[in-house]
Design a protein around this motif. Structure first.
Motif, short mmCIF file in Angstrom:
data_model
loop_
_atom_site.label_atom_id
_atom_site.label_comp_id
_atom_site.label_asym_id
_atom_site.label_seq_id
_atom_site.Cartn_x
_atom_site.Cartn_y
_atom_site.Cartn_z
N ILE A 37 1.83 83.45 94.90
CA ILE A 37 2.09 84.84 94.90
C ILE A 37 2.41 85.15 96.53
CG2 ILE A 37 0.89 87.19 95.23
CD1 ILE A 37 1.25 85.95 92.28
N ARG A 451 4.67 93.45 98.77
CA ARG A 451 5.56 92.46 98.91
C ARG A 451 6.17 91.92 97.73
NH1 ARG A 451 4.14 87.88 103.30
NH2 ARG A 451 6.14 87.08 102.21
N ASN A 452 5.17 92.39 96.39
CA ASN A 452 5.49 91.80 95.09
C ASN A 452 6.02 93.14 94.26
OD1 ASN A 452 4.66 88.63 94.98
ND2 ASN A 452 3.31 89.72 96.31
N VAL A 455 8.40 92.69 91.20
CA VAL A 455 7.95 91.91 90.32
C VAL A 455 6.92 92.61 89.56
CG1 VAL A 455 6.60 89.51 89.60
CG2 VAL A 455 8.17 89.78 91.58
N LYS A 723 3.08 84.79 87.04
CA LYS A 723 3.18 85.46 88.22
C LYS A 723 3.04 86.89 88.11
CE LYS A 723 5.87 84.48 91.84
NZ LYS A 723 6.88 84.29 92.39
N LEU A 727 -0.32 89.26 88.96
CA LEU A 727 -0.09 90.82 90.00
C LEU A 727 -0.62 91.81 88.95
CD1 LEU A 727 3.32 89.66 91.41
CD2 LEU A 727 1.38 90.11 92.62
#
Length: 749
Positions: A37, A451-452, A455, A723, A727
């Motif tokens: 991650i 940052r993700n 996604v 992932k 998340l």
């Protein structure tokens, strides 16, 4: 101010907030090394566990600590007894009654008792040898033997002083002041005290470093001494006394009272203990003598103001005890106003503290009443009649303070103010502190989620695919707004840093350089010196005036230039990025179809963010100039007469000093503003996200709505499924945290 009735709800919300943040932290930490991650390592390095531990400590606090501070004979013990409605709890004899820390709390296991903590033997000896000012000059005669001394050497030093003191007043090798300090009477007194100390040190050797219990009836033995009967040597051995007593304030209000050593103590160790306790107290009650502040009080107020200004100002109460015993004052309106407003309140405010927390009492009235001494009580009330008449027709705050004391309501007012502060302010303040500690965790988590974001949004879209195009539209609207505004937030630190270096600093140099063109030696409307004074041989006053003028003027100029250089550009970029996100167009389109204005709250949030940037920039720029305002500037030539060369050198020194300090201020300003702006913009993004439910509700409630997909279409990469799932789990936990945070904020409002 929050309603105390909402406290249970607020406490429940705080517990839920901490629980959700703890689960979020455990999830992220548990995935470390299992799932790649982005940002997970940075999150773990941010210290979330420490913040959660602080929050847990605050939630676990089940009492309030009230510290009483004051000089000897100020009436601390009498005030505490009256406040508790327990007239004989603490001894109130004259002299140094409270040498150790005295903690008063509820029964221990249902029992009333006293517990006493003794110093270890060596520490007790060190306190006497090094910290008791009454003996310090005597022990200085043996300094050579005291370096790195152990308990045996320290005890021998006490014996040496006992042997030396009787002849000290005849010792021709001592200075005259020192011989007078240790005259025959005082030497005899000190010899007796020190011999008694050594005697108790042997008698109670087994108690050294240990905690003992005793009956509460014996408490005076551990708290006070008598000049004739002795006991001071025993008190030198005691570190802390804990009194466990039945009392409604202890048992129902969860209050713990700490009676601290006098602030004018002859023991430097005790004085430092007092200062340390003040920092950790929930409420500090400083008991003042009738005449107000003495020099020792002013000294400690200065120390408190300098060391703890940010966290102690509002939790300090000031109580003038024995107010009716001001025999040297006439109690005219002028005298009262001078004492309460112009002297005491002014001294408090001058040190950055809060004079609104000033009270006066006649605790003896309460003591008489509690002991059933009706005649003494009524006689004292009658004696106060003329003093009360002096305030007739005066409703100013200082008059109310005096009147409450003289009619016997001073203690009642203080007790009510204490409970109000603890139950209506401090209880909620603790929960707000929990909220701020937890937000350290959630901010770090938000950075990881940001940052993700691509996604995460794709994962959400897949999970909610059954909702169809409507949910996809809402998500993409959020994405577009977040990408535009968060992208600007990420770029701001670099942009602000460049603006500081290329624009602000050169402008500051130019502005400060104008000081060289001022004709300093000539009198003007600001200096107001005569021509003769201006031409005097050493016009230090004029030069000092110009130094102060330059510090104030160019500090203000620095703030003005910082605002001009940065704020307009940043707020202009916000407008550009918001327009690029097309969020306003989307909201206007839906609003027109649904007959509900969705765009106005978003515009208001954007306007508020820009106002916050404006205000924060000014505030931070002002704060960065504080070192210049506080730090003395001492150029060469202050005492030199006015000559062109002296004036030129003086100007260059001032300009150089100011340029250097303000340049450093500009660098520090650049290092913090970018991150502050980021927080404001991330708050704007969070606000927009919070309105997504309104957007979805408007879409659901509008029949045959044509969604403007052309405004939100876009693509995103497709990471692996694991992932996405992790998340989504983080985001769900973060949502629970946000809901608890909102509940807590509402309950504490």
């Amino acid at each position: 101010m929050p309603d105390p009735r909402t406290f249970p709800e607020a406490k429940a919300a705080a517990l839920a907030l901490h629980q959700a943040a703890t689960a979020l932290d455990a999830a992220i930490a548990g995935d470390q090394g299992k799932v790649a991650i982005a940002g997970a390592a940075e999150y773990l390095a941010a210290g979330a566990k420490g913040a959660l531990a602080r929050a847990q400590q605050l939630l676990a606090k089940d009492h309030y600590k009230l510290c009483f501070a004051g000089g000897f004979s100020a009436g601390k013990s009498t005030t505490i007894n009256a406040l508790l409605g327990d007239p004989d709890l603490l001894p109130t004899a004259a002299g140094e009654c409270t040498l150790a820390i005295t903690v008063m709390t509820g029964p221990l296991g249902g029992r009333e008792l006293i517990r006493v903590k003794y110093f270890p033997r060596e520490i007790a000896l060190r306190n006497v040898v090094f910290h008791q000012k009454r003996y310090r000059n005597a022990f200085k005669q043996f300094d050579g033997k005291l370096k790195n001394a152990n308990a045996e050497a320290l005890q021998q030093a006490v014996k040496d002083v006992i042997e030396w003191l009787p002849g000290a007043h005849k010792d021709a090798g001592l200075s005259e002041p020192l011989r007078k300090e240790y005259d025959a009477n005082k030497a005899s007194k000190f010899v007796g005290e020190l011999a008694e100390f050594l005697s108790y040190l042997d008698k109670y050797a087994s108690r050294c470093g240990n905690l003992i219990e005793d009956e509460i009836a014996n408490r005076a033995f551990y708290l006070t001494y008598d000049d004739k009967q002795g006991g001071l040597g025993h008190l030198f051995m005691i570190d802390q006394v804990m009194i466990h007593r039945k009392n409604i304030l202890f048992e129902e209000k969860a209050i713990q009272i700490v009676d601290l050593p006098g602030i004018d103590s002859t023991n430097s160790y005790a004085r430092q203990v007092t200062l340390d306790y003040l920092k950790e107290a929930d409420l500090v009650i400083s008991v003042l003598p009738p005449q107000g502040f003495t020099m020792s009080y002013i000294d400690i107020i200065n120390e408190i103001g300098a060391a703890y200004r940010g966290n102690i100002a509002n939790k300090m109460f000031y109580v003038i005890n024995r107010f009716d015993s001001n025999e040297d004052r006439n109690f005219t309106k002028k005298e009262l106003e001078s004492l309460l407003r112009d002297q005491i309140a002014a001294e408090i405010d001058k040190n950055g503290l809060n004079s609104k927390n000033l009270f006066a009492t006649c605790a003896l009235l309460d003591i008489y009443r509690l002991r059933g001494k009706t005649e003494s009580y009524e006689a004292l009330l009658k004696a106060n009649d003329n003093k009360i008449k002096a305030m007739a027709g005066t409703d100013e705050p200082w008059a109310s303070i005096a009147r409450n004391a003289l009619i016997g309501k001073g203690i009642e007012v203080v007790r009510s103010a204490i409970l109000k502060y603890l139950e209506e302010e401090l209880a909620f303040e603790r929960l707000r502190d929990v909220q701020m500690a937890v937000r350290e965790v959630t901010v770090a988590a938000d950075v990881l989620l940001a940052r993700n974001s691509v996604v995460l949004e794709q994962a959400r879209s897949r999970r909610q695919s059954a909702i169809g195009q409507m949910r996809d539209f809402v998500i993409k609207t959020q994405q577009n707004f977040e990408a535009a505004v968060a992208g600007l937030a990420n770029a701001l630190p670099t942009m602000v840093g460049n603006a500081i270096q290329t624009q602000l600093k050169p402008q500051v140099v130019t502005a400060v350089g104008m000081f060289r063109k001022i004709e300093l030696g000539k009198p003007d409307v600001q200096v107001r010196f005569t021509g003769a004074q201006a031409r005097s041989q050493a016009p230090r006053e004029i030069k000092q005036h110009w130094i102060d003028w330059a510090k104030a003027t160019y500090s203000d100029k620095f703030t003005e230039l910082a605002h001009q250089t940065i704020v307009g550009a940043v707020n202009g970029l916000i407008d550009q990025q918001v327009a690029a996100s097309r969020a306003d167009e989307v909201l206007k389109h839906i609003s027109a179809a649904s007959d509900k204005d969705l765009a106005a709250p978003v515009r208001a949030a954007i306007a508020q963010a820009k106002q916050n940037i404006d205000a924060l920039t000014r505030l931070r720029a002002d704060e960065e100039t504080w070192p210049l305002r506080r730090t003395p500037v001492t150029p060469t030539g202050l005492d030199a007469g006015w000559t062109p060369a002296v004036e030129s050198g003086f100007k260059e020194d001032v300009v150089g000093n100011l340029t250097k300090v303000l340049g450093g201020a500009a660098d520090k300003l650049g290092s913090v503003l970018g991150s502050y702006y980021q927080a404001i913009l991330r708050g704007l993004v969070a606000d927009f996200k919070a309105r997504s439910d309104e957007l979805e509700a408007a879409i659901r409630g509008t029949a045959d709505l044509d969604l403007p997909m052309h405004l939100v279409e876009g693509g995103s990469p497709d990471p692996d499924e694991q992932k996405r799932k992790r998340l989504l789990a983080y985001a769900d936990l973060r949502a629970k945290d946000a809901a608890a945070d909102a509940r807590l904020a509402k309950a504490c409002a």
